[in-house]
Design an enzyme around this catalytic site. Structure first.
Site, PDB file in Angstrom:
ATOM      1  N   LYS A 293       4.999 -79.973  -6.106  1.00  0.00           N
ATOM      2  CA  LYS A 293       5.637 -81.646  -5.094  1.00  0.00           C
ATOM      3  C   LYS A 293       4.621 -82.422  -5.214  1.00  0.00           C
ATOM      4  CE  LYS A 293       7.453 -78.878  -1.784  1.00  0.00           C
ATOM      5  NZ  LYS A 293       7.084 -78.137  -0.038  1.00  0.00           N
TER       6      LYS A 293
ATOM      7  N   GLN B 147       3.565 -77.983   4.131  1.00  0.00           N
ATOM      8  CA  GLN B 147       3.883 -76.869   3.836  1.00  0.00           C
ATOM      9  C   GLN B 147       4.062 -75.993   4.966  1.00  0.00           C
ATOM     10  OE1 GLN B 147       5.709 -76.904   1.048  1.00  0.00           O
ATOM     11  NE2 GLN B 147       5.502 -74.868   0.991  1.00  0.00           N
TER      12      GLN B 147
ATOM     13  N   ASP C 121      11.680 -83.335   4.547  1.00  0.00           N
ATOM     14  CA  ASP C 121      12.223 -82.185   4.228  1.00  0.00           C
ATOM     15  C   ASP C 121      13.400 -81.422   5.163  1.00  0.00           C
ATOM     16  OD1 ASP C 121      10.887 -80.235   2.493  1.00  0.00           O
ATOM     17  OD2 ASP C 121       8.597 -79.743   4.000  1.00  0.00           O
TER      18      ASP C 121
HETATM   19  N1  GUN Z   1       8.090 -72.983   2.698  1.00  0.00           N
HETATM   20  C1  GUN Z   1       8.815 -72.696   2.222  1.00  0.00           C
HETATM   21  N2  GUN Z   1      10.375 -73.120   1.801  1.00  0.00           N
HETATM   22  C2  GUN Z   1       9.457 -74.971   2.340  1.00  0.00           C
HETATM   23  C3  GUN Z   1       9.715 -76.207   1.970  1.00  0.00           C
HETATM   24  O1  GUN Z   1      11.464 -76.100   1.365  1.00  0.00           O
HETATM   25  N3  GUN Z   1       9.177 -77.260   2.463  1.00  0.00           N
HETATM   26  C4  GUN Z   1       8.199 -76.687   3.136  1.00  0.00           C
HETATM   27  N4  GUN Z   1       7.413 -77.438   3.784  1.00  0.00           N
HETATM   28  N5  GUN Z   1       7.999 -75.412   3.238  1.00  0.00           N
HETATM   29  C5  GUN Z   1       8.499 -74.558   2.659  1.00  0.00           C
END
Ligand code: GUN
Length: 295
Positions: free
Chosen positions: A52, A96, A119
């Site tokens: 990211k 995350q 998100d």
């Molecule tokens: N853990 C698994 N998928 C995601 C996601 O799309 N965003 C975040 N923040 N954590 C995750």
């Protein structure tokens, strides 16, 4: 069978985002700025967050990575989120997941300012999505919708079977696929660990979205010939033929399902790349909305 190619589609969308950022800056807008929070050192989470941050750089965004030890307290983490909420230089915040067991993911996500919830996990974002109001869509379901849109797959009237009911994929996916949009307008069945006769249900599916987190769970005998297959799983399995001793596979038994499907996403290079597109589009939108809100 046609591959739904995450490299191709994400490449196309990333070019659009890059251009939009340039236009935005040419009109006096500032670079979008994403803050990513990573707690502990789960290797998969490290890889996702690393990707990211790398994409921010590639697309002309600023990024700030905040790393914390896994024994950080929930109160401290929420304090950090609040600090980012109040920092006008930050447009989007992502935490995350998963978080360590002693920290409530709900409490931390609830602390994110809805205007920075790129998100799309905050109850306000999800509530607005449920009602069809403009909102940040959860990144993976958003990415899947972008993929279907790119290939002009008309899902209206299709039976869409979603396997998995997580807050971040399965549940929001049911809403998006059933909404009066295109893609969307599908008749949706959500299946989960208590579903009886799963195979009977998946055999009636025109489109299967697999988000269970179990390697190669969807096998060819569960799939109607000609079905569209969207594989959200990213599972690491042992493979002695690889130098690393392991490889990534999805929730779908790709080798046997691909030949009978009409469209299928590979793993890797499928949905995972689309998730990043969803996140980046949300972050750019957050930056633009911040300007409207703050001036
Ligand atoms: N853990 C698994 N998928 C995601 C996601 O799309 N965003 C975040 N923040 N954590 C995750």
């Amino acid at each position: 069978m046609q591959l739904l190619d995450g490299v191709l589609v994400s490449g196309h969308i990333k070019e659009q985002i890059k251009q939009e950022v340039k236009d935005w800056q040419a009109n006096g807008g500032k670079k979008p700025h994403l803050a990513a929070i990573l707690v502990g050192n789960n290797p998969a989470s490290e890889a996702y967050v690393g990707s990211k941050v790398k994409h921010c750089d590639e697309l002309g965004f600023d990024s700030t990575l905040l790393r914390f030890e896994s024994d950080i307290t929930e109160a401290y983490l929420i304090g950090e989120v609040e600090r980012l909420n109040n920092d006008d230089t930050i447009d989007g915040i992502l935490v995350q997941l998963p978080l360590p067991k002693h920290i409530s993911g709900d409490a931390v996500i609830n602390a994110i300012s809805p205007g920075k919830d790129v998100d799309g996990f905050h109850p306000i974002s999800l509530g607005k999505m449920l009602l069809g109001q403009p909102s940040f869509l959860p990144a993976t379901p958003y990415g899947i919708m972008l993929m279907l849109e790119y290939y002009k797959i008309n899902t209206a009237g299709m039976h869409c079977v979603i396997i998995g009911r997580s807050n971040i994929v399965g549940t929001p996916m049911t809403i998006l696929m059933s909404r009066n949009t295109n893609p969307g307008n599908a008749t949706v069945t959500m299946c989960h660990s208590h579903t009886k006769n799963l195979r009977d249900i998946t055999l009636t599916a025109d489109i299967i979205i697999a988000a269970i987190g179990r390697p190669k769970y969807v096998t060819a005998d569960m799939v109607k010939p000609g079905a569209i297959i969207i594989d959200v799983g990213i599972n690491r399995i042992d493979d002695a033929t690889k130098k690393s001793g392991s490889r990534l596979v999805g929730d779908v038994d790709f080798d046997n399902v691909a030949p009978i499907s009409s469209y299928i996403t590979p793993v890797p290079k499928g949905v995972g790349l689309m998730t990043i597109c969803g996140l980046m589009k949300n972050t750019l939108l957050a930056a633009k909305q911040a300007k409207e809100l703050i001036g």
